[in-house]
Scaffold this motif. Structure first.
Motif, mmCIF file in Angstrom:
data_model
loop_
_atom_site.group_PDB
_atom_site.id
_atom_site.type_symbol
_atom_site.label_atom_id
_atom_site.label_comp_id
_atom_site.label_asym_id
_atom_site.label_seq_id
_atom_site.Cartn_x
_atom_site.Cartn_y
_atom_site.Cartn_z
ATOM 1 N N LEU A 1 0.859 -1.184 0.000
ATOM 2 C CA LEU A 1 0.000 0.000 0.000
ATOM 3 C C LEU A 1 0.894 1.231 0.000
ATOM 4 O O LEU A 1 1.705 1.423 0.921
ATOM 5 C CB LEU A 1 -0.905 0.016 1.226
ATOM 6 N N ILE A 2 0.755 2.072 -1.042
ATOM 7 C CA ILE A 2 1.547 3.293 -1.179
ATOM 8 C C ILE A 2 0.563 4.443 -1.327
ATOM 9 O O ILE A 2 -0.139 4.530 -2.343
ATOM 10 C CB ILE A 2 2.484 3.205 -2.398
ATOM 11 N N GLU A 3 0.488 5.318 -0.321
ATOM 12 C CA GLU A 3 -0.539 6.347 -0.349
ATOM 13 C C GLU A 3 -0.072 7.648 0.296
ATOM 14 O O GLU A 3 0.702 7.655 1.239
ATOM 15 C CB GLU A 3 -1.809 5.846 0.346
ATOM 16 N N ARG A 4 -0.577 8.744 -0.267
ATOM 17 C CA ARG A 4 -0.416 10.095 0.279
ATOM 18 C C ARG A 4 1.045 10.502 0.424
ATOM 19 O O ARG A 4 1.404 11.239 1.330
ATOM 20 C CB ARG A 4 -1.144 10.227 1.629
ATOM 21 N N ASN A 5 1.889 10.046 -0.477
ATOM 22 C CA ASN A 5 3.290 10.464 -0.463
ATOM 23 C C ASN A 5 3.502 11.599 -1.458
ATOM 24 O O ASN A 5 2.785 11.729 -2.449
ATOM 25 C CB ASN A 5 4.192 9.285 -0.831
ATOM 26 N N LEU A 6 4.523 12.416 -1.195
ATOM 27 C CA LEU A 6 4.941 13.480 -2.106
ATOM 28 C C LEU A 6 6.312 13.108 -2.643
ATOM 29 O O LEU A 6 7.268 12.945 -1.879
ATOM 30 C CB LEU A 6 5.011 14.816 -1.368
ATOM 31 N N ILE A 7 6.423 12.942 -3.963
ATOM 32 C CA ILE A 7 7.682 12.561 -4.615
ATOM 33 C C ILE A 7 8.066 13.682 -5.569
ATOM 34 O O ILE A 7 7.327 13.990 -6.518
ATOM 35 C CB ILE A 7 7.541 11.229 -5.362
ATOM 36 N N LEU A 8 9.225 14.279 -5.317
ATOM 37 C CA LEU A 8 9.651 15.454 -6.072
ATOM 38 C C LEU A 8 11.012 15.232 -6.709
ATOM 39 O O LEU A 8 11.917 14.626 -6.108
ATOM 40 C CB LEU A 8 9.731 16.680 -5.160
ATOM 41 N N ASP A 9 11.166 15.738 -7.925
ATOM 42 C CA ASP A 9 12.473 15.945 -8.559
ATOM 43 C C ASP A 9 13.358 14.714 -8.484
ATOM 44 O O ASP A 9 14.518 14.762 -8.066
ATOM 45 C CB ASP A 9 13.167 17.151 -7.917
ATOM 46 N N SER A 10 12.807 13.600 -8.901
ATOM 47 C CA SER A 10 13.516 12.326 -8.904
ATOM 48 C C SER A 10 13.528 11.770 -10.326
ATOM 49 O O SER A 10 12.837 12.268 -11.220
ATOM 50 C CB SER A 10 12.836 11.345 -7.939
ATOM 51 N N SER A 11 14.307 10.712 -10.550
ATOM 52 C CA SER A 11 14.365 10.112 -11.880
ATOM 53 C C SER A 11 13.134 9.272 -12.197
ATOM 54 O O SER A 11 12.665 9.238 -13.334
ATOM 55 C CB SER A 11 15.614 9.236 -12.006
ATOM 56 N N ARG A 12 12.643 8.548 -11.213
ATOM 57 C CA ARG A 12 11.465 7.711 -11.401
ATOM 58 C C ARG A 12 10.601 7.811 -10.151
ATOM 59 O O ARG A 12 11.061 8.276 -9.103
ATOM 60 C CB ARG A 12 11.842 6.248 -11.636
ATOM 61 N N GLY A 13 9.389 7.327 -10.256
ATOM 62 C CA GLY A 13 8.466 7.441 -9.139
ATOM 63 C C GLY A 13 8.231 6.136 -8.421
ATOM 64 O O GLY A 13 9.111 5.615 -7.739
ATOM 65 N N ILE A 14 7.039 5.579 -8.571
ATOM 66 C CA ILE A 14 6.592 4.386 -7.855
ATOM 67 C C ILE A 14 6.555 3.212 -8.824
ATOM 68 O O ILE A 14 5.963 3.297 -9.893
ATOM 69 C CB ILE A 14 5.192 4.616 -7.261
ATOM 70 N N SER A 15 7.160 2.073 -8.414
ATOM 71 C CA SER A 15 7.155 0.869 -9.240
ATOM 72 C C SER A 15 6.700 -0.320 -8.412
ATOM 73 O O SER A 15 7.376 -0.706 -7.450
ATOM 74 C CB SER A 15 8.548 0.581 -9.800
ATOM 75 N N LEU A 16 5.552 -0.891 -8.780
ATOM 76 C CA LEU A 16 5.131 -2.189 -8.256
ATOM 77 C C LEU A 16 5.606 -3.232 -9.254
ATOM 78 O O LEU A 16 4.996 -3.416 -10.313
ATOM 79 C CB LEU A 16 3.614 -2.257 -8.093
ATOM 80 N N GLY A 17 6.700 -3.919 -8.935
ATOM 81 C CA GLY A 17 7.339 -4.787 -9.900
ATOM 82 C C GLY A 17 8.232 -3.995 -10.826
ATOM 83 O O GLY A 17 8.182 -2.758 -10.881
#
Length: 437
Positions: free
Chosen positions: A263-279
């Motif tokens: 479960l991945i929720e309500r996160n703030l992801i800024l200025d990165s190369s990639r975001g969220i990966s399930l698999g």
């Protein structure tokens, strides 16, 4: 929103890293912004409490931990490279000895509610004398809270599932500047880990590491879980997960190699190369999982390589009501990959780029928007991706509330008619032009 209402909202907003846009108004009212609700002090009826105020005392207390003990760390900076570590090897803080019987009901925490008050510092990302900040081996029911840890050779926090580590809570922790992945869950059994109200970041970016894969490459992720089940990552700011040499870094959050039900929720992801990966590389990498109410934004002026904000190879995963802005850096905001990734639902997302099935994937799509504009957000340039007045007008509560997304990015209830994206209408707004903000 009135000034009087602001202090009520600050804890929820600040957990997303949005405090900077509200601090000045709050200060005028005498409110003190906070990043997490205070964690109750360890109950002396449930724990033997051990107070430490030097790096050596901390290392010794951790090495000798028994069940039902809580280590409370006094404010200060703790130089882990200076430790004469009890096993004679290096300066990591160990919770549960390698190969020893399992201990349980453990806390390791800073003495205040501000993780900046207690800093566990290694010798830098290229010095192996401090390979880890905190490494959990044979321990369960462990809480790590209220401190910062970083400047280490491998991982700031490591969870060793093969040794029995699991049922871990990482709360109000800043994990930063690790030579490889910043928080690492390793192997089957590293299950039931919750990361919340925390920060995971590089001060500048990841370095080229002599033990990268391949060697002498930038080899990082923000949070990397292999073979772990039921991880929860929420209300956390993840920033600058990128490589200093401008090559492509790994995802800010990567859960793979047989993991499930994340479960991945309500996160703030800024200025990165990639975001969220399930698999990542196959549909067997992950199964199930939910990605909802996250806020992701790439920097349009950055020189480092970027990829997709949200990616899934996971059968029966759900990608719901996220806001993701590529700012023209990448053609897709969400990708679902491989024919084996069946039953994937992608619904209610607010994006500025496409949703792209790849290599035979056929996700079920509904109520997504791929035409988001920067003016639809309150302060996109500084990461405040709550809807502006213009955004509310464009989206206008047109969607039925999804049964799996009853709350929004601030953990507030969504109305029966809601908007695409992570953040809905502001129920506190008084004037249509937003003047009260």
């Amino acid at each position: 929103m009135t000034a009087a209402a602001l202090p009520r909202l600050l804890p929820a907003v600040c957990c997303l890293g949005l405090c900077s846009v509200l601090i000045s108004a709050a200060s005028a009212q005498g409110a003190r912004p906070r990043t997490a609700p205070p964690l109750p002090a360890p109950d002396p009826m449930s724990y033997q409490i051990i107070h430490v105020d030097t790096a050596q005392a901390l290392a010794d207390a951790a090495w000798n931990l028994r069940s039902n003990q809580a280590i409370v760390i006094a404010p200060g900076t703790y130089d882990l490279a200076s430790v004469n570590f009890p096993n004679g090897v290096d300066g990591r803080i160990t919770v549960g000895r390698f190969g020893a019987p399992i201990i349980s009901n453990i806390q390791v925490r800073g003495a205040t509610d501000d993780p900046a008050d207690v800093v566990l510092r290694g010798a830098g990302m290229l010095n192996p004398i401090v390979p880890y900040g905190v490494q959990i081996f044979t321990a369960r029911e462990v809480t790590l809270a209220n401190f910062s840890v970083g400047e280490v050779y491998y991982h700031a926090i490591g969870v060793q599932g093969g040794q029995g580590a699991g049922d871990i809570r990482i709360y109000n922790v800043r994990a930063y500047d690790a030579g490889q992945q910043i928080i690492k869950g390793s192997g089957a059994g590293a299950d039931d880990v919750t990361i919340e109200y925390s920060q995971v970041d590089y001060s500048v970016g990841a370095i080229v590491h002599p033990e990268g894969s391949p060697p002498n490459s930038c080899y990082t992720n923000g949070i990397d879980v292999t073979g772990g089940d039921r991880w929860i990552i929420r209300d956390t700011r993840i920033e600058r997960i990128r490589c200093q040499n401008n090559t492509l870094a790994g995802p800010a959050i990567l859960v793979w190699q047989g993991s499930a039900d994340t479960l991945i929720e309500r996160n703030l992801i800024l200025d990165s190369s990639r975001g969220i990966s399930l698999g990542l590389v196959a549909s067997s990498d992950h199964s199930g999982g939910m990605v909802r109410n996250n806020l992701i934004r790439w920097n349009p002026a950055a020189t480092y390589a970027v990829d997709v904000p949200i990616y899934s190879t996971s059968p029966n995963s759900r990608i719901l009501h996220n806001t993701a802005l590529t700012r023209g850096r990448y053609p897709n905001a969400i990708e679902v990959r491989f024919a084996g990734a069946t039953g994937v639902e992608v619904a209610g997302n607010l994006l500025d780029a496409a949703i792209q099935p790849r290599q035979g994937a056929a996700p079920v799509l509904s109520n997504n928007r791929s035409d988001a504009q920067t003016a639809w957000f309150r302060d996109e340039a500084h990461g405040d991706l709550r809807l502006s007045v213009a955004g509310e007008a464009q989206l206008s509560g047109a969607l039925p509330r999804h049964p799996q997304v009853l709350l929004d990015c601030l953990a507030e209830s969504r109305p029966a008619s809601t908007e695409a994206g992570a953040c809905g209408r502001d129920p506190q707004r008084v004037f249509a032009d937003g003047f009260e903000l």
